[in-house]
Design a protein around this motif. Structure first.
Motif, PDB file in Angstrom:
ATOM      1  N   UNK A  91      32.260 -25.357 -46.528  1.00  0.00           N
ATOM      2  CA  UNK A  91      33.111 -24.868 -47.097  1.00  0.00           C
ATOM      3  C   UNK A  91      34.012 -25.725 -46.959  1.00  0.00           C
ATOM      4  N   UNK A  92      34.319 -26.488 -46.184  1.00  0.00           N
ATOM      5  CA  UNK A  92      35.053 -27.993 -46.583  1.00  0.00           C
ATOM      6  C   UNK A  92      35.546 -27.651 -45.122  1.00  0.00           C
ATOM      7  N   UNK A  93      36.250 -26.332 -45.164  1.00  0.00           N
ATOM      8  CA  UNK A  93      36.841 -26.382 -43.343  1.00  0.00           C
ATOM      9  C   UNK A  93      38.066 -27.232 -43.021  1.00  0.00           C
ATOM     10  N   UNK A  94      38.650 -27.855 -44.387  1.00  0.00           N
ATOM     11  CA  UNK A  94      40.258 -29.039 -44.071  1.00  0.00           C
ATOM     12  C   UNK A  94      39.222 -30.174 -44.031  1.00  0.00           C
ATOM     13  N   UNK A  95      37.906 -30.339 -43.862  1.00  0.00           N
ATOM     14  CA  UNK A  95      37.083 -32.070 -43.473  1.00  0.00           C
ATOM     15  C   UNK A  95      37.842 -33.094 -44.467  1.00  0.00           C
ATOM     16  N   UNK A  96      38.155 -32.318 -46.255  1.00  0.00           N
ATOM     17  CA  UNK A  96      38.221 -33.472 -46.354  1.00  0.00           C
ATOM     18  C   UNK A  96      39.859 -34.184 -46.699  1.00  0.00           C
ATOM     19  N   UNK A  97      40.790 -32.700 -46.107  1.00  0.00           N
ATOM     20  CA  UNK A  97      42.439 -33.060 -46.118  1.00  0.00           C
ATOM     21  C   UNK A  97      42.719 -34.038 -44.197  1.00  0.00           C
ATOM     22  N   UNK A  98      41.456 -33.497 -43.805  1.00  0.00           N
ATOM     23  CA  UNK A  98      41.568 -34.576 -41.999  1.00  0.00           C
ATOM     24  C   UNK A  98      41.030 -35.785 -42.438  1.00  0.00           C
ATOM     25  N   UNK A  99      40.267 -36.548 -43.241  1.00  0.00           N
ATOM     26  CA  UNK A  99      40.349 -37.356 -43.875  1.00  0.00           C
ATOM     27  C   UNK A  99      41.083 -38.004 -43.989  1.00  0.00           C
ATOM     28  N   UNK A 100      41.272 -37.533 -45.194  1.00  0.00           N
ATOM     29  CA  UNK A 100      43.410 -37.621 -46.309  1.00  0.00           C
ATOM     30  C   UNK A 100      43.887 -38.367 -45.712  1.00  0.00           C
ATOM     31  N   UNK A 101      43.936 -37.532 -44.318  1.00  0.00           N
ATOM     32  CA  UNK A 101      45.583 -37.882 -43.578  1.00  0.00           C
ATOM     33  C   UNK A 101      44.745 -39.490 -42.640  1.00  0.00           C
ATOM     34  N   UNK A 102      44.310 -39.614 -42.413  1.00  0.00           N
ATOM     35  CA  UNK A 102      43.350 -40.716 -41.603  1.00  0.00           C
ATOM     36  C   UNK A 102      42.519 -41.958 -41.987  1.00  0.00           C
ATOM     37  N   UNK A 103      42.508 -42.714 -41.440  1.00  0.00           N
ATOM     38  CA  UNK A 103      42.234 -44.564 -42.214  1.00  0.00           C
ATOM     39  C   UNK A 103      40.909 -44.706 -41.058  1.00  0.00           C
ATOM     40  N   UNK A 104      39.772 -43.931 -41.271  1.00  0.00           N
ATOM     41  CA  UNK A 104      38.930 -43.449 -40.366  1.00  0.00           C
ATOM     42  C   UNK A 104      37.984 -45.033 -41.534  1.00  0.00           C
ATOM     43  N   UNK A 105      37.512 -46.494 -41.207  1.00  0.00           N
ATOM     44  CA  UNK A 105      36.174 -47.136 -41.700  1.00  0.00           C
ATOM     45  C   UNK A 105      34.516 -46.329 -41.509  1.00  0.00           C
ATOM     46  N   UNK A 106      34.421 -45.793 -40.154  1.00  0.00           N
ATOM     47  CA  UNK A 106      33.099 -45.204 -40.074  1.00  0.00           C
ATOM     48  C   UNK A 106      32.687 -44.243 -40.799  1.00  0.00           C
ATOM     49  N   UNK A 107      31.398 -43.735 -41.012  1.00  0.00           N
ATOM     50  CA  UNK A 107      30.935 -42.773 -41.890  1.00  0.00           C
ATOM     51  C   UNK A 107      30.770 -41.753 -41.340  1.00  0.00           C
TER      52      UNK A 107
END
Length: 163
Positions: A91-107
């Motif tokens: 249900x996302x739980x803010x995962x997409x927003x968190x990842x969009x704010x970061x610039x991580x390249x790991x999977x």
């Protein structure tokens, strides 16, 4: 005789991830569901499987150290798989927003029911599994990773392996 030995080993091996045993195979989707990832995709690579949740600050605190390792060794030697375990329904739980704010390249991957049966939390999340090139689980840690300790652990492993 060989068949009997193979069957004994196959059926006596644990069904879930345990240190000293073969890592259970898995097939899970990337966070954005654009492709599926499996353990065998990383033959001959050291794999770090990090279980995390978006509500877990301790989990997120592990990401800079894991990202540094992922970048330092590259996909050929080491691969970090950050597996989100927030919800099987995702249900996302803010995962997409968190990842969009970061610039991580790991999977970043999304857990599923079979994965969670095979890779249980040790005492909670974060839980991190260390899987060698032969897909043997060589260590598992529950809780926040010590940034210096994790780098030393991986460097020691690669030094030992190259001797």
């Amino acid at each position: 005789m060989v068949v009997v030995i193979v069957l004994i080993v196959q059926y006596s091996a644990p069904k879930s991830a345990q240190v000293g045993y073969a890592a259970p195979d898995f097939q899970i989707n990337t966070i954005n569901h654009d492709h599926t990832v499996a353990l065998q995709d990383y033959d001959e690579s050291f794999i770090i499987v990090n279980l995390w949740a978006s509500w877990c600050d301790q989990c997120k605190d592990n990401f800079p150290s894991l990202e540094k390792l992922d970048n330092k060794y590259g996909d050929e030697q080491l691969k970090v798989l950050a597996v989100n375990v927030d919800s099987l329904e995702f249900n996302d739980h803010g995962v997409s927003a968190f990842l969009q704010e970061q610039s991580y390249s790991m999977s970043f991957l999304q857990s599923n029911e079979l994965f969670e049966e095979s890779y249980p939390y040790l005492t909670g999340i974060p839980t991190t599994y260390f899987i060698d090139e032969d897909h043997i689980i060589i260590d598992a840690i529950s809780g926040e990773l010590n940034p210096n300790g994790i780098v030393q652990k991986i460097e020691h492993y690669f030094e030992y392996r190259n001797e």
